[in-house]
Design an enzyme around this catalytic site. Structure first.
Site, PDB file in Angstrom:
ATOM      1  N   LYS A 252     103.337  45.787 105.047  1.00 58.42           N
ATOM      2  CA  LYS A 252     102.127  44.970 105.024  1.00 58.42           C
ATOM      3  C   LYS A 252     101.873  44.436 106.441  1.00 58.42           C
ATOM      4  O   LYS A 252     101.377  45.189 107.262  1.00 58.42           O
ATOM      5  CB  LYS A 252     102.218  43.956 103.901  1.00 58.42           C
ATOM      6  CG  LYS A 252     102.108  44.723 102.550  1.00 58.42           C
ATOM      7  CD  LYS A 252     102.380  43.969 101.279  1.00 58.42           C
ATOM      8  CE  LYS A 252     102.296  44.935 100.093  1.00 58.42           C
ATOM      9  NZ  LYS A 252     102.788  44.386  98.834  1.00 58.42           N
ATOM     10  N   THR A 282     117.320  59.301 100.284  1.00 52.55           N
ATOM     11  CA  THR A 282     117.193  59.579 101.712  1.00 52.55           C
ATOM     12  C   THR A 282     116.691  58.332 102.432  1.00 52.55           C
ATOM     13  O   THR A 282     115.792  57.647 101.940  1.00 52.55           O
ATOM     14  CB  THR A 282     116.226  60.759 101.911  1.00 52.55           C
ATOM     15  OG1 THR A 282     116.749  61.882 101.201  1.00 52.55           O
ATOM     16  CG2 THR A 282     116.062  61.109 103.376  1.00 52.55           C
TER      17      THR A 282
HETATM   18  C1  LIG Z   1     103.572  45.038  97.720  1.00 50.57           C
HETATM   19  C2  LIG Z   1     104.615  44.141  97.096  1.00 50.57           C
HETATM   20  C3  LIG Z   1     105.954  44.535  96.996  1.00 50.57           C
HETATM   21  C4  LIG Z   1     106.374  45.940  97.289  1.00 50.57           C
HETATM   22  O1  LIG Z   1     106.387  46.211  98.647  1.00 50.57           O
HETATM   23  P1  LIG Z   1     106.159  47.727  99.117  1.00 50.57           P
HETATM   24  O2  LIG Z   1     106.794  47.759 100.452  1.00 50.57           O
HETATM   25  O3  LIG Z   1     104.688  47.952  99.124  1.00 50.57           O
HETATM   26  O4  LIG Z   1     106.856  48.597  98.115  1.00 50.57           O
HETATM   27  C5  LIG Z   1     106.900  43.616  96.589  1.00 50.57           C
HETATM   28  N1  LIG Z   1     106.555  42.360  96.251  1.00 50.57           N
HETATM   29  C6  LIG Z   1     105.269  41.958  96.288  1.00 50.57           C
HETATM   30  C7  LIG Z   1     104.941  40.562  95.902  1.00 50.57           C
HETATM   31  C8  LIG Z   1     104.264  42.838  96.696  1.00 50.57           C
HETATM   32  O5  LIG Z   1     102.983  42.453  96.679  1.00 50.57           O
END
Ligand SMILES: *Cc1c(COP(=O)(O)O)cnc(C)c1O
Length: 405
Positions: A252, A282
């Site tokens: 993010k 992996t």
């Molecule tokens: C997006 C999200 C995740 C998962 O993260 P990713 O790296 O996209 O798999 C975990 N917790 C929350 C609160 C999220 O919004």
């Protein structure tokens, strides 16, 4: 293929469609040099308002160059699990940098944030620190992300208590009613991205200490953005040292890919040694680890990214409110606009795209309760005043006449 199973699938899909919550993906190509502009397959440009690349770091030259350089040097994929040739120097450096970000002794990488929550929570909760007949009692915020729920559901024989969202009094009641000698863990997020609110971390830590519970915090929507160095709300609120495990994503605000947990070195070493979701997959591509490391270093050292993010979010909230648009008040960088009905939410998003060349994700049940359907806007430091004026004009055309009718 069994015909009864295929019929089951068709019925279930028809049901989802009838409820107006069938998911349609919108194919959009990110344009690294023109973020937040993306491109549709027909070549038209789209101004995107819903990226989780909150700081635009996925398009930053420092990050792209680190990825390209690492790909040329080490190839595309890792070529193995962490144990079998899949640990590059970039993975090791990234784990050290993540531990430092949260002022913890250790951190462990996973292939996504989802996997980090699922694997870490299931591994912790399947352990029996107080003996084989004393399972964990887990206390989980009702709005916790699906990945945390998957981890909790993956633990055998535990007792799960769901507390009302951010409700310290309810959590206290549940903790007080649980056996005093049971191992306890409280699982929560800092920024809840769909509600755009923030958990009372100091109060949660107080309760955890009073009842001898461990704390597990998902900072996915806060790392990179909150706290002086981007260590999340736990850094901002000065409570990182009171949180046992901090989980985050590299996908993010850091604009790359992967997840992690940070905490006590022995606990991290145990998860590393026992979690199937860490061991039997992996490892992240070295080019992604290198890109994430470059991003993390840049974000930690650049507080202006964070001040600009919040200035931009504030500017968008003020413009929407001034135009009389139903912006839902929020204390975070996320800007929700109330719609209240699934089919309408989809229709608004589609019209915004088709007529105005902008994209905002419709958020529907079960992500939010029925009646609380919304558009979720995430302005980045790269969203300009002119872009905001364009969005407010479009949303006014779409939303305000319909509301008056
Ligand atoms: C997006 C999200 C995740 C998962 O993260 P990713 O790296 O996209 O798999 C975990 N917790 C929350 C609160 C999220 O919004």
């Amino acid at each position: 293929m069994r015909s009864d199973f295929r019929a089951f699938c068709a019925d279930a899909l028809a049901d989802i469609q009838a409820q107006g919550r069938y998911r349609r993906f919108t194919p959009l190509a990110k344009q690294a040099a023109r973020f937040p502009y993306y491109r549709r397959p027909d070549g038209r440009e789209v101004l995107v308002w819903s990226a989780n690349d909150y700081l635009g770091m996925g398009n930053h030259n420092v990050v792209i160059e680190a990825a390209c350089e690492a790909a040329r040097a080490m190839g595309a994929g890792a070529g193995g699990t962490r144990n079998i040739g899949g640990t590059s120097p970039a993975h090791v450096a990234l784990e050290a940098e993540l531990a430092a970000l949260h002022a913890k002794p250790a951190a462990l990488l996973f292939t996504s944030g989802f996997v980090s929550n699922q694997a870490a929570l299931a591994t912790i909760l399947n352990s029996r620190p107080a003996g084989p007949e004393r399972p964990w009692h887990v206390f989980s915020d009702e709005k916790n992300h699906a990945s945390m729920i998957a981890g909790i559901k993956g633990a055998r024989g535990i007792v799960c208590h769901i507390f009302r969202h951010n409700d310290l009094a309810h959590l206290e009641t549940l903790l007080a009613a649980a056996p005093a000698d049971a191992p306890k863990l409280i699982a929560f997020e800092s920024v809840y991205s769909m509600d755009a609110d923030i958990a009372p971390l100091p109060g949660l830590c107080d309760l955890a200490e009073r009842f001898g519970a461990m704390t597990y915090l998902d900072e996915v929507h806060a790392v990179g953005m909150y706290g002086a160095h981007g260590g999340g709300v736990s850094e901002r609120d000065g409570v990182a040292h009171r949180i046992d495990l901090i989980e985050g994503t590299l996908a993010k605000a850091f604009g790359c890919h992967g997840g992690y947990v940070a905490g006590d070195a022995t606990v991290i070493d145990y998860i590393r040694s026992a979690a199937p979701g860490f061991i039997f997959t992996t490892s992240l591509p070295p080019m992604i680890a290198a890109a994430a490391l470059a991003s993390l270093r840049h974000v930690r050292a650049t507080p202006a990214l964070r001040s600009t993010l919040f200035e931009r979010a504030g500017a968008l909230k003020a413009r929407l409110a001034a135009a009389g648009l139903p912006v839902i008040p929020s204390v975070s960088h996320i800007v929700p606009v109330h719609v209240g009905e699934a089919a309408r939410c989809f229709a608004i998003s589609e019209r915004l795209l088709a007529e105005f060349g902008m994209y905002a994700t419709p958020i529907n049940y079960p992500t939010v309760p029925r009646g609380q359907e919304r558009l979720r806007l995430t302005p980045t430091p790269l969203h300009t005043d002119a872009m905001m004026d364009q969005l407010v004009a479009a949303l006014s055309t779409i939303l305000l006449p319909a509301r008056a009718a």
